[in-house]
Motif scaffolding. Structure first.
Motif: not given
Length: 870
Positions: A817-818, A850, A855, A858, A868, A870
């Motif tokens: 994530i990021n 989230l 998002p 992806v 992902v 965000v």
């Protein structure tokens, strides 16, 4: 259903008889299959096998059984390295004939080895003391003699004046005979030699082709051969030497340090030393003292550095204004270089020790990097590393390599007595092999000494020159010299009365070609060249690191010599070499310092602390360090006791499971018991599979996921174990089998096995038995029978792993994530990007991040990663 407990004693004896009756491991030379030769270094018949033997031969047996299952025609023979001093010692101590002692020991050890269940071709067995074997060795000697590879010369030997015999360097301890305790003398004896030095360059260069040898062994051989490039330099005497020499010639590998020369050194055996000693009692006494030290480099190296100033002086070859004293020194060998050196104490430790003792100058001429030339000095340690030259006139500022070249060029162009003052030369440390031994229990050297004809080779039709049986060991020395009739023989050339050679061959000769004899052990010549060509080189040779130098080097020389005389058609005897670690054990001592055996003590453990007491007296016992098993420290375990108690398979399994095969293995009772418990577990598991599955069970189209996972585990384990055995990673293979048994047990003990369960379990059990067969062959045969097979697992092909089952249908992908990893996702290997994205957005940790938002992006990299944004 099998019985609950596996009876190793009954089972192992029964299967060993089956293998023997069926000649399962007898090898035929004309078998058309691809050949594979596995050989462990053969044992000396000392009386009983030890745990080191168990480990060594178990390793070779795993390879042999595996290769046989893989479809090879495997040669796996056994013999006995049977000549040597221990048999003569036993004859003197126990009043038995060496032959009787040796063959009784062979019978005992043969029985012990057979109890291990080794897949050996016993039909090829021989002992080096068999007349049939040493007849062929004598034949080889005569061929070598005819081929110019054998000669006689006077040589320095270690002589025990009490036992009246030559001692090997290893038998001289602190200057005394290992058995008599007498001060050893150096004597000049006429000895027989093999011309190993003829092959110095070839033996060295060929090491680069031995890519399946341990690097440490190749390095040890390289150092023993010892190639060095250097310069022969002549130093002019200020006044002629008593021998009439006007110059002293030395060989040096460090001409760059000539300006640091402090003195010259002569070997005690140098002709000038010997001549001076005729009129110098002090020097003569010193030389006599030197001769009471062993002849080995190690003995000379360890001795205190001593010398005598001869009064002679030489002129420095690069500076006529410098004169150097000439000493006779005890650390210089006559058989290396010229027997004379120039000494640069600042850059050679032996020279420095000598210079400090006699107050000689120490002038540094190699400057370490970043050192100050004005303050750099030498203390108690010579500087032997790299640097630049200083204090050396025209050489100042040069590197060592540049200085060597500059000195060589200058001295090659200079003359002394009308000849160049120096010449370049390549030297080797390797010396010719002295094979003469003044003892009875060895292969007689087949030559005759005739007053008229000199030294005459025995005729081939008169072979063998057989050892006499009626021998007297009551007096020290070589019994062959005292025999009333054996020495007397007609000269093969003129027929007149002559005398046999009474020296016998070094036992290293016996073991330098036995591997070739195994290819055709009953041939009426040393080898059947066709069979030897088919089988050699040995594909896998296994033995101790202690034989890394002499035995292997002599064997490499022998193949070359046998090639020269037409007995072999190759140079290198061993394609693959493996040196196994030792078997070690704790040591135990009583309160009075007496060593105790494991059987004499009782161990216990309280709160994690181990302690020991004497089993009879109950007195405390000190648990000592873990050391190599040895009779002197009583930390040995008798393999027969282990086999009788637990079975051969347990001993083999533990020996190969506990540590990597090239490292030491620590023998523990707990480890053996753990191996025994595993034997019982496998036995119960196979019994369960045999009782609850149908041998004819079919594989349904759709099988339970748990069963599918078992099938994948089965074939992955098979693939991995196969690779481990190929690379001699026995402990890795065994670790995988432990895990595999856990996986099988999980399915076998499940309340419901699901579709395909019978097939999966039967397949897993069958392959398990085949995988343990090389290590635990008796348990494997018994289990194979329980599973309903009428064949022998020893004669069954190795299973093939199913490629489709080696690839997982699902893969684990990291989820970021990021750009930071937050977890993983398990998806089908063939899943689309859209499917992977959808599954990722359903993950709890993704949803939480989230928090109902969509998002920004992806990014899916199939089979690699999901990110992902965000």
């Amino acid at each position: 259903m099998t019985t609950e407990r596996y009876n190793a004693r009954e089972v192992e004896a029964r299967w060993q008889k089956v293998w023997e009756d069926k000649d399962v491991f007898v090898t035929q030379n004309d078998d058309p299959r691809q050949k594979y030769y596995v050989l462990e270094m053969f044992p000396y018949p000392s009386g009983r096998i030890h745990m080191g033997h168990v480990r060594n031969y178990a390793m070779g047996d795993v390879v042999a059984r595996y290769k046989r299952a893989k479809g090879f025609n495997v040669l796996h023979p056994m013999g006995w390295d049977a000549f040597g001093m221990p048999a003569e010692n036993a004859a003197m101590q126990n009043k038995v004939h060496p032959r009787d002692w040796t063959y009784e020991n062979i019978a005992t050890m043969r029985g012990q080895l057979k109890s291990m269940g080794l897949s050996l071709d016993w039909s090829r067995e021989f002992a080096t003391c068999d007349v049939e074997y040493y007849t062929q060795q004598q034949r080889l000697f005569l061929k070598f003699l005819e081929g110019g590879l054998v000669y006689r010369k006077k040589s320095k030997v270690n002589w025990d004046p009490v036992d009246m015999t030559v001692l090997a360097n290893e038998q001289v301890i602190d200057g005394r005979g290992w058995r008599s305790g007498a001060l050893v003398e150096q004597r000049d004896l006429t000895q027989w030699f093999f011309k190993t030095s003829d092959y110095s360059e070839d033996l060295l260069e060929a090491l680069e082709t031995l890519d399946r040898w341990p690097e440490k062994v190749r390095l040890m051989q390289k150092n023993w051969i010892g190639r060095s490039e250097g310069l022969r330099v002549r130093f002019a005497f200020s006044e002629a030497a008593p021998t009439g020499d006007t110059s002293l010639e030395i060989f040096t590998t460090r001409p760059d340090t000539l300006f640091g020369a402090s003195f010259m050194g002569l070997s005690p055996d140098h002709p000038i030393s010997v001549k001076l000693a005729e009129t110098n009692p002090t020097l003569k006494a010193f030389i006599d003292e030197c001769r009471r030290v062993g002849t080995s480099e190690e003995a000379i190296e360890k001795a205190e550095k001593k010398g005598i100033d001869t009064g002679l002086r030489v002129k420095h070859p690069l500076d006529d204004g410098i004169e150097l004293p000439v000493y006779v020194a005890n650390f210089i060998l006559m058989d290396y270089g010229t027997g004379a050196i120039f000494a640069c104490p600042a850059h050679d430790q032996r020279d420095l020790d000598f210079a400090r003792k006699y107050g000689l100058p120490v002038k540094p001429v190699v400057l370490p990097k970043d050192a100050d030339p004005a303050s750099f000095d030498i203390g108690d340690e010579a500087f032997t590393d790299d640097g630049s030259i200083f204090n050396s006139g025209f050489l100042n500022g040069l590197s060592i390599a540049e200085a060597k070249e500059a000195v060589a060029a200058k001295l090659e162009s200079s003359t002394l007595d009308g000849h160049p003052q120096a010449s370049r030369q390549v030297n080797f440390r390797l010396r010719d092999w002295g094979i003469s031994r003044q003892r009875y229990w060895g292969c007689p050297i087949p030559v005759v000494h005739c007053d008229g004809c000199g030294v005459v080779p025995e005729k081939d039709e008169n072979l063998p020159v057989e050892l006499p049986s009626d021998i007297d060991f009551e007096k020290p020395g070589n019994p062959l010299d005292r025999h009333p009739t054996w020495r007397d023989t007609p000269c093969p050339a003129c027929g007149k009365p002559a005398k046999r050679e009474t020296d016998t061959m070094d036992t290293f000769v016996d073991s330098s070609w036995y591997f070739a004899r195994f290819t055709s052990p009953r041939a009426d010549q040393p080898t059947d060249p066709a069979a030897a060509t088919d089988w050699l080189p040995v594909d896998q040779y296994i033995g101790g690191i202690e034989h890394a130098i002499l035995h292997l080097l002599y064997s490499r020389f022998f193949t070359r010599a046998m090639q020269k005389v037409g007995a072999l058609n190759l140079k290198e005897p061993f394609k693959g070499l493996f040196t196994q670690g030792m078997v070690v054990h704790e040591t135990y001592k009583s309160d009075d310092g007496t060593w105790l055996s494991p059987a004499e003590i009782t161990l216990s453990e309280t709160d994690g602390t181990r302690s020991a007491v004497h089993a009879v007296t109950g007195k405390p016992v000190t648990i000592g360090s873990i050391e190599k098993m040895s009779k002197s420290k009583k930390n040995t375990i008798d393999p027969t006791d282990i086999i009788d108690s637990y079975g051969a398979d347990t001993a083999r399994w533990f020996m190969l499971s506990d540590s990597p095969p090239d490292r030491d293995v620590i023998w523990t009772e707990e480890g053996v018991q753990g191996a025994w418990r595993f034997v019982q577990r496998v036995w119960r598991l196979i019994g369960e599979i045999a009782a609850t599955t149908d041998p004819k069970a079919a594989l349904p189209a759709d099988i339970d996921d748990q069963v599918l996972e078992l099938r994948r585990t089965t074939h992955k384990t098979l693939q991995a174990v196969s690779n481990d055995i190929e690379t001699l990673g026995f402990n890795r293979a065994i670790a995988r089998i432990y895990e595999f048994v856990n996986a099988i047990s999980k399915v076998a003990n499940a309340s419901e096995r699901g579709a395909g369960g019978e097939f999966g379990l039967r397949e897993a059990g069958t392959i398990l038995v085949q995988m343990i067969a090389p290590v635990m062959p008796h348990l494997a045969e018994e289990s194979w029978k329980v599973l309903g097979h009428r064949t022998l697992v020893s004669e069954t092909a190795w299973p093939e792993a199913d490629p489709d089952l080696l690839v997982d249908d699902t893969i684990l992908m990291p989820v970021q994530i990021n750009g930071k990893k937050r977890g993983d996702i398990s998806v089908s290997r063939e899943a689309s990007k859209d499917a992977i994205e959808a599954a990722t957005l359903e993950l709890d940790f993704v949803k939480k991040t989230l928090d109902g938002q969509t998002p920004k992006k992806v990014i899916v990299v199939p089979q690699r990663i999901v990110n992902v944004v965000v």
